[in-house]
Design a protein around this motif. Structure first.
Motif, PDB file in Angstrom:
ATOM      1  N   CYS A  35      -4.893   3.216  89.613  1.00  0.00           N
ATOM      2  CA  CYS A  35      -5.643   3.622  90.812  1.00  0.00           C
ATOM      3  C   CYS A  35      -7.123   3.794  90.496  1.00  0.00           C
ATOM      4  CB  CYS A  35      -5.069   4.926  91.370  1.00  0.00           C
ATOM      5  SG  CYS A  35      -4.703   6.171  90.101  1.00  0.00           S
ATOM      6  N   CYS A  36      -7.441   4.169  89.267  1.00  0.00           N
ATOM      7  CA  CYS A  36      -8.823   4.507  88.912  1.00  0.00           C
ATOM      8  C   CYS A  36      -9.387   3.668  87.768  1.00  0.00           C
ATOM      9  CB  CYS A  36      -8.904   5.973  88.511  1.00  0.00           C
ATOM     10  SG  CYS A  36      -8.548   7.101  89.850  1.00  0.00           S
ATOM     11  N   CYS A  68      -2.271  10.634  87.292  1.00  0.00           N
ATOM     12  CA  CYS A  68      -3.508   9.989  86.843  1.00  0.00           C
ATOM     13  C   CYS A  68      -4.482  11.077  86.407  1.00  0.00           C
ATOM     14  CB  CYS A  68      -4.111   9.166  87.976  1.00  0.00           C
ATOM     15  SG  CYS A  68      -5.781   8.597  87.631  1.00  0.00           S
TER      16      CYS A  68
HETATM   17 ZN   LIG Z   1      -6.326   7.737  89.712  1.00  0.00          ZN
END
Ligand SMILES: [Zn+2]
Length: 313
Positions: free
Chosen positions: A197-198, A266
């Motif tokens: 996601c990052c 995360c």
């Molecule tokens: Zn993330």
């Protein structure tokens, strides 16, 4: 099937949003290896953002780290003296001890029989069969990986940054060489790290990962289905999943899916319901500082977490 957990959910369920660390069980055959009176199992753990930085260098002092890690080890059940402990004054010295190395983004794994064996060493993985030693690495977006062989009573902790991806396979190899471990007896944990996601990378790194760790670890940025695509610099147009890359490594080394646990959090974006960040993160805390900030200052501005594995709990 791979076992998955959310550290965030575990902490919220236990109302531990203020905790400085947690420990969790390994999994075997799809089930958590909980401790029982007659059967001790290893546990793995990590410190959290609230603990402050657990940064470690052989030539530095970090009182906060020393205090917290000592507290964590003291909170565990006291190890039973084997009767042949090696204290020079003849006094029993059977207590848990932190076993660190200085990390260098390598695939080097060291073995320790006693506390002094890692002294002044630089490496990214530590393994031992000594139940008093607690292999400890640090991470802030990089992947903490833990191995546990119940039959051979062996444990290991590994720091797997993008450059070091593959070190988990080296760990399995060393378990086999030094402890005669069979891969199917080994439980593995992929701890909290930066999620896809990052984590955006350029084509060169994307190609490197697809070539070495399979196609599942790379996706094209902009293809996310939930419509929450983050704006990315055009050069960084691929998402990298270090989870998938390390699953590739572990499975190739012969670790069975049902013995693997993946923490789905995360480190960059996981937050408690009250909006507070849970983990320290290089990307969130340091990557976007102005360019005049040098690498050393950058590394000091993030909250690195200690990631550890222990037998005697
Ligand atoms: Zn993330």
């Amino acid at each position: 099937m791979i076992n998955k957990i959310s550290i965030k959910a575990e902490l919220e369920n236990l109302s531990l949003q203020k905790a400085k660390y947690f420990t969790l069980p390994f999994y075997f055959d799809g089930k958590a290896l909980e401790n029982k009176e007659d059967k001790k199992e290893a546990r793995w753990g990590m410190t959290l953002l609230k603990a402050g930085s657990m940064r470690f260098r052989w030539n530095e002092k970090n009182d906060e780290r020393k205090k917290l890690l000592t507290k964590i080890l003291n909170e565990q059940k006291k190890p039973v003296c084997s009767g042949n402990c090696s204290s020079s004054e003849g006094k029993c010295d059977c207590k848990l001890k932190v076993l660190p190395v200085e990390l260098i983004h390598s695939k080097i794994v060291v073995e320790a029989k006693k506390e002094e064996d890692t002294k002044n060493l630089q490496a990214d993985g530590i393994i031992t069969q000594n139940p008093l030693l607690v292999p400890t690495v640090t991470v802030a977006d990089c992947v903490p990986i833990f191995l546990y062989d119940r039959k051979k009573k062996a444990i290991g902790a590994f720091h797997s940054g993008w450059k070091g991806t593959g070190i988990a396979g080296e760990g399995v190899k060393k378990f086999a060489e030094l402890y005669s471990s069979e891969p199917e007896d080994i439980s593995a944990v992929i701890g909290a790290h930066i999620g896809s996601c990052c984590y955006f990378v350029d084509k060169e790194r994307a190609d490197y990962f697809t070539k070495n760790f399979g196609e599942d670890c790379i996706s094209k940025a902009g293809e996310q289905k939930d419509g929450n695509e983050t704006e990315v610099a055009s050069a960084l147009s691929y998402r990298l999943s270090l989870t998938e890359a390390n699953l590739f490594v572990l499975k190739k080394a012969g670790i069975k899916e049902e013995n693997i646990l993946v923490a789905e959090d995360c480190t960059c974006c996981s937050k408690f319901l009250n909006g507070e960040n849970i983990f320290g993160s290089f990307r969130r805390q340091a990557a976007f500082l102005p360019p005049e900030i040098d690498a050393e200052a950058r590394s000091r501005s993030m909250t690195v977490q200690a990631a550890f594995v222990m037998m005697n709990v």
